[in-house]
Write a protein that holds these residues in place. Structure first.
Motif, short mmCIF file in Angstrom:
data_model
loop_
_atom_site.label_atom_id
_atom_site.label_comp_id
_atom_site.label_asym_id
_atom_site.label_seq_id
_atom_site.Cartn_x
_atom_site.Cartn_y
_atom_site.Cartn_z
N PHE A 1 0.83 -1.20 0.00
CA PHE A 1 0.00 0.00 0.00
C PHE A 1 0.86 1.26 0.00
O PHE A 1 0.65 2.18 -0.80
N TYR A 2 1.85 1.32 0.89
CA TYR A 2 2.68 2.52 0.97
C TYR A 2 3.54 2.69 -0.28
O TYR A 2 3.70 3.82 -0.77
N GLU A 3 4.05 1.61 -0.82
CA GLU A 3 4.82 1.72 -2.06
C GLU A 3 3.94 2.22 -3.20
O GLU A 3 4.36 3.04 -4.00
N LYS A 4 2.71 1.73 -3.26
CA LYS A 4 1.75 2.19 -4.28
C LYS A 4 1.46 3.68 -4.14
O LYS A 4 1.18 4.37 -5.11
N ASN A 5 1.55 4.19 -2.90
CA ASN A 5 1.27 5.59 -2.63
C ASN A 5 2.53 6.46 -2.56
O ASN A 5 2.56 7.48 -1.87
N ASN A 6 3.56 6.04 -3.29
CA ASN A 6 4.78 6.83 -3.51
C ASN A 6 5.69 6.99 -2.29
O ASN A 6 6.48 7.93 -2.22
N PHE A 7 5.59 6.08 -1.34
CA PHE A 7 6.56 6.05 -0.25
C PHE A 7 7.78 5.28 -0.73
O PHE A 7 7.65 4.32 -1.48
N VAL A 8 8.95 5.72 -0.27
CA VAL A 8 10.18 5.03 -0.62
C VAL A 8 10.82 4.48 0.65
O VAL A 8 10.73 5.08 1.72
N PHE A 9 11.45 3.33 0.50
CA PHE A 9 12.11 2.67 1.63
C PHE A 9 13.33 3.48 2.06
O PHE A 9 14.14 3.90 1.23
N LEU A 10 13.47 3.69 3.38
CA LEU A 10 14.62 4.41 3.92
C LEU A 10 15.62 3.48 4.59
O LEU A 10 16.80 3.49 4.28
N ASN A 11 15.13 2.71 5.56
CA ASN A 11 16.02 1.82 6.31
C ASN A 11 15.22 0.84 7.16
O ASN A 11 14.00 0.89 7.19
N TYR A 12 15.96 -0.03 7.84
CA TYR A 12 15.38 -1.00 8.77
C TYR A 12 15.60 -0.52 10.19
O TYR A 12 16.61 0.12 10.50
N ARG A 13 14.70 -0.89 11.06
CA ARG A 13 14.93 -0.83 12.50
C ARG A 13 14.89 -2.28 12.95
O ARG A 13 13.83 -2.90 12.99
N HIS A 14 16.05 -2.81 13.24
CA HIS A 14 16.18 -4.23 13.55
C HIS A 14 15.55 -4.55 14.91
O HIS A 14 15.72 -3.82 15.88
N ASN A 15 14.78 -5.65 14.92
CA ASN A 15 14.13 -6.15 16.13
C ASN A 15 13.29 -5.07 16.82
O ASN A 15 13.25 -4.98 18.04
N TYR A 16 12.61 -4.27 16.05
CA TYR A 16 11.87 -3.12 16.56
C TYR A 16 10.54 -3.52 17.21
O TYR A 16 10.16 -2.98 18.22
N TYR A 17 9.85 -4.46 16.60
CA TYR A 17 8.56 -4.91 17.11
C TYR A 17 8.69 -6.25 17.81
O TYR A 17 9.43 -7.12 17.37
N SER A 18 7.93 -6.41 18.88
CA SER A 18 7.80 -7.70 19.53
C SER A 18 6.36 -8.14 19.35
O SER A 18 5.43 -7.49 19.84
N TYR A 19 6.16 -9.22 18.62
CA TYR A 19 4.81 -9.66 18.27
C TYR A 19 4.74 -11.17 18.46
O TYR A 19 5.51 -11.90 17.84
N ASN A 20 3.85 -11.62 19.34
CA ASN A 20 3.72 -13.05 19.65
C ASN A 20 5.07 -13.67 20.03
O ASN A 20 5.46 -14.71 19.53
N ASN A 21 5.78 -12.97 20.92
CA ASN A 21 7.09 -13.42 21.42
C ASN A 21 8.13 -13.58 20.31
O ASN A 21 9.07 -14.36 20.44
N LYS A 22 7.96 -12.87 19.23
CA LYS A 22 8.91 -12.91 18.13
C LYS A 22 9.31 -11.47 17.80
O LYS A 22 8.46 -10.58 17.75
N LEU A 23 10.60 -11.24 17.59
CA LEU A 23 11.07 -9.91 17.21
C LEU A 23 11.00 -9.74 15.70
O LEU A 23 11.38 -10.63 14.95
N LEU A 24 10.48 -8.59 15.29
CA LEU A 24 10.33 -8.28 13.87
C LEU A 24 11.03 -6.96 13.56
O LEU A 24 11.01 -6.03 14.37
N ASN A 25 11.61 -6.88 12.39
CA ASN A 25 12.18 -5.63 11.93
C ASN A 25 11.07 -4.69 11.48
O ASN A 25 10.02 -5.13 11.02
N ALA A 26 11.34 -3.40 11.61
CA ALA A 26 10.46 -2.38 11.05
C ALA A 26 11.09 -1.87 9.77
O ALA A 26 12.31 -1.67 9.71
#
Length: 158
Positions: free
Chosen positions: A126-151
């Motif tokens: 959705f964001y790519e379709k709306n002209n957002f561009v990737f900047l960077n990762y935030r490693h292990n930013y989210y904790s979801y169901n006891n699993k770390l996810l990058n942002a």
């Protein structure tokens, strides 16, 4: 009739009803947002949030804030963007983003930022379709169901 309206502290009751009716909104609770966080956000001076109303019914929300940048304008950081499941794929989300872009002269917003969990492929698309561009990762930013996810951090210049 569809309408986009700026939301403020007085709209919290309407927002609470919307959130309580949307089962999928609990995904934001799992990422650290709760009703108290949202209420506190709406008390902030730099709160800039919008509601998408379809036939006078709140059908989508964007919760964000203005952050001053170096060129006397504002960066807009989106914290939560959520469209009711029955209204998805009808351009409601894109309409909110277009509303911000179309009103950039009155808000002095020059850039919009968003962070998305790496496994949220629908949002990334959705964001790519709306002209957002990737900047960077935030490693292990989210904790979801006891699993770390990058942002994945995205930006759009307006």
């Amino acid at each position: 009739m569809n309408n986009i309206k700026k939301l403020n502290f007085n709209d919290l009751k309407l927002l609470n009803i919307f959130i309580s009716q949307e089962e999928e909104f609990t995904n934001f609770f799992k990422l650290g947002w709760n009703l108290k966080n949202i209420q506190n956000h709406f008390k902030k001076e730099n709160n800039l949030s919008f509601g998408y109303f379809n036939k006078n019914i709140l059908s989508g929300i964007l919760i964000g804030e203005n952050i001053p940048n170096n060129d006397n304008n504002f960066d807009f950081e989106i914290h939560i963007m959520f469209i009711s499941s029955s209204f998805r794929r009808k351009n409601f989300g894109s309409s909110i983003l277009n509303h911000i872009e179309n009103n950039k002269n009155s808000t002095n917003i020059s850039q919009i930022y968003i962070e998305v969990a790496e496994n949220n492929l629908t949002a990334i698309k959705f964001y790519e379709k709306n002209n957002f561009v990737f900047l960077n990762y935030r490693h292990n930013y989210y904790s979801y169901n006891n699993k770390l996810l990058n942002a994945l951090c995205f930006m759009m210049k307006i």
